[in-house]
Every structure is written in C-alpha cells, then in structure tokens.
Design a protein around this motif. Sequence first.
Motif, PDB file in Angstrom:
ATOM      1  N   GLN A   1       0.825  -1.211   0.000  1.00  0.00           N
ATOM      2  CA  GLN A   1       0.000   0.000   0.000  1.00  0.00           C
ATOM      3  C   GLN A   1       0.857   1.258   0.000  1.00  0.00           C
ATOM      4  N   VAL A   2       1.908   1.279   0.811  1.00  0.00           N
ATOM      5  CA  VAL A   2       2.803   2.440   0.851  1.00  0.00           C
ATOM      6  C   VAL A   2       3.473   2.611  -0.502  1.00  0.00           C
ATOM      7  N   HIS A   3       3.937   1.522  -1.087  1.00  0.00           N
ATOM      8  CA  HIS A   3       4.583   1.584  -2.394  1.00  0.00           C
ATOM      9  C   HIS A   3       3.622   2.144  -3.441  1.00  0.00           C
ATOM     10  N   ALA A   4       2.401   1.643  -3.472  1.00  0.00           N
ATOM     11  CA  ALA A   4       1.407   2.119  -4.439  1.00  0.00           C
ATOM     12  C   ALA A   4       1.091   3.601  -4.224  1.00  0.00           C
ATOM     13  N   LEU A   5       0.977   4.001  -2.971  1.00  0.00           N
ATOM     14  CA  LEU A   5       0.689   5.408  -2.668  1.00  0.00           C
ATOM     15  C   LEU A   5       1.815   6.306  -3.168  1.00  0.00           C
ATOM     16  N   LEU A   6       3.064   5.917  -2.910  1.00  0.00           N
ATOM     17  CA  LEU A   6       4.192   6.729  -3.360  1.00  0.00           C
ATOM     18  C   LEU A   6       4.308   6.741  -4.878  1.00  0.00           C
ATOM     19  N   LEU A   7       3.972   5.627  -5.529  1.00  0.00           N
ATOM     20  CA  LEU A   7       4.001   5.599  -6.994  1.00  0.00           C
ATOM     21  C   LEU A   7       2.974   6.553  -7.596  1.00  0.00           C
ATOM     22  N   SER A   8       1.837   6.680  -6.929  1.00  0.00           N
ATOM     23  CA  SER A   8       0.775   7.531  -7.465  1.00  0.00           C
ATOM     24  C   SER A   8       0.909   8.996  -7.051  1.00  0.00           C
ATOM     25  N   ALA A   9       1.779   9.275  -6.083  1.00  0.00           N
ATOM     26  CA  ALA A   9       1.938  10.653  -5.583  1.00  0.00           C
ATOM     27  C   ALA A   9       2.777  11.483  -6.547  1.00  0.00           C
ATOM     28  N   SER A  10       2.366  12.714  -6.742  1.00  0.00           N
ATOM     29  CA  SER A  10       3.136  13.592  -7.625  1.00  0.00           C
ATOM     30  C   SER A  10       4.268  14.304  -6.882  1.00  0.00           C
ATOM     31  N   ASN A  11       4.188  14.317  -5.554  1.00  0.00           N
ATOM     32  CA  ASN A  11       5.215  14.961  -4.729  1.00  0.00           C
ATOM     33  C   ASN A  11       5.664  14.010  -3.628  1.00  0.00           C
ATOM     34  N   PRO A  12       6.835  14.261  -3.052  1.00  0.00           N
ATOM     35  CA  PRO A  12       7.267  13.444  -1.909  1.00  0.00           C
ATOM     36  C   PRO A  12       6.251  13.534  -0.777  1.00  0.00           C
ATOM     37  N   MET A  13       6.179  12.485   0.031  1.00  0.00           N
ATOM     38  CA  MET A  13       5.235  12.439   1.142  1.00  0.00           C
ATOM     39  C   MET A  13       5.978  12.196   2.447  1.00  0.00           C
ATOM     40  N   SER A  14       5.453  12.749   3.520  1.00  0.00           N
ATOM     41  CA  SER A  14       6.017  12.505   4.846  1.00  0.00           C
ATOM     42  C   SER A  14       5.379  11.248   5.436  1.00  0.00           C
ATOM     43  N   THR A  15       5.987  10.743   6.486  1.00  0.00           N
ATOM     44  CA  THR A  15       5.428   9.588   7.185  1.00  0.00           C
ATOM     45  C   THR A  15       4.024   9.903   7.689  1.00  0.00           C
ATOM     46  N   ASP A  16       3.826  11.101   8.226  1.00  0.00           N
ATOM     47  CA  ASP A  16       2.505  11.488   8.732  1.00  0.00           C
ATOM     48  C   ASP A  16       1.457  11.492   7.621  1.00  0.00           C
ATOM     49  N   GLU A  17       1.815  11.962   6.445  1.00  0.00           N
ATOM     50  CA  GLU A  17       0.877  11.967   5.317  1.00  0.00           C
ATOM     51  C   GLU A  17       0.517  10.538   4.899  1.00  0.00           C
ATOM     52  N   ILE A  18       1.511   9.655   4.890  1.00  0.00           N
ATOM     53  CA  ILE A  18       1.272   8.257   4.543  1.00  0.00           C
ATOM     54  C   ILE A  18       0.347   7.618   5.570  1.00  0.00           C
ATOM     55  N   MET A  19       0.609   7.872   6.851  1.00  0.00           N
ATOM     56  CA  MET A  19      -0.239   7.331   7.919  1.00  0.00           C
ATOM     57  C   MET A  19      -1.678   7.794   7.761  1.00  0.00           C
ATOM     58  N   GLU A  20      -1.855   9.069   7.465  1.00  0.00           N
ATOM     59  CA  GLU A  20      -3.197   9.635   7.337  1.00  0.00           C
ATOM     60  C   GLU A  20      -3.942   9.052   6.133  1.00  0.00           C
ATOM     61  N   LYS A  21      -3.273   8.974   4.995  1.00  0.00           N
ATOM     62  CA  LYS A  21      -3.915   8.478   3.768  1.00  0.00           C
ATOM     63  C   LYS A  21      -4.300   7.004   3.878  1.00  0.00           C
ATOM     64  N   LEU A  22      -3.421   6.205   4.499  1.00  0.00           N
ATOM     65  CA  LEU A  22      -3.648   4.765   4.558  1.00  0.00           C
ATOM     66  C   LEU A  22      -4.304   4.301   5.859  1.00  0.00           C
ATOM     67  N   VAL A  23      -4.434   5.216   6.805  1.00  0.00           N
ATOM     68  CA  VAL A  23      -5.006   4.907   8.117  1.00  0.00           C
ATOM     69  C   VAL A  23      -4.254   3.713   8.740  1.00  0.00           C
ATOM     70  N   ILE A  24      -2.939   3.899   8.885  1.00  0.00           N
ATOM     71  CA  ILE A  24      -2.092   2.889   9.522  1.00  0.00           C
ATOM     72  C   ILE A  24      -1.308   3.548  10.648  1.00  0.00           C
ATOM     73  N   SER A  25      -0.803   2.741  11.556  1.00  0.00           N
ATOM     74  CA  SER A  25      -0.064   3.259  12.709  1.00  0.00           C
ATOM     75  C   SER A  25       1.322   3.739  12.290  1.00  0.00           C
ATOM     76  N   ARG A  26       1.931   4.543  13.147  1.00  0.00           N
ATOM     77  CA  ARG A  26       3.284   5.040  12.876  1.00  0.00           C
ATOM     78  C   ARG A  26       4.266   3.871  12.779  1.00  0.00           C
TER      79      ARG A  26
END
Length: 69
Positions: free
Chosen positions: A9-34
């Motif tokens: 899921q993280v890999h797919a999210l980063l592949l689809s993102a047009s800009n770099p993402m922070s850990t907090d943004e990844i957590m929020e988008k995927l609703v996963i723990s730190r």
Amino acid sequence: MGINKSVAQVHALLLSASNPMSTDEIMEKLVISRGNANMSIRQLVDYGIVYKNILQETERNISLRRKTY
C-alpha cells in the motif's frame, strides 16, 4: 516470500503521488499506525525502491520519494 499488505500500500501510494510524502501523510492516507508506516518505509528503503529526503533533523520532517529510473 511475498510482501506485507502495508508495504504494498505504501509503495502504491508513493508511486501515485506527484510529490514526496512525509510519514505522517502516509499514515493519514492509509489509516495505519506510525510503527506500521515506519516498518513499511524501512523495508522499501532497504529494497532500494524509495529513498528518504531528510529536510530537517527530526523524523517528522523526512519526505519519501519513489526512485525514478
């Protein structure tokens, strides 16, 4: 062997993102723990699929960018 669902899921999210993402943004988008986000990110970095772009000295200011070939 396979990979963990969160890693995929993280890999797919980063592949689809047009800009770099922070850990907090990844957590929020995927609703996963730190912890889950950090373990997934670490695995992707170890595989050489993504890299960390350290903006400041703190963990919260690390952005993640997919590797481009």
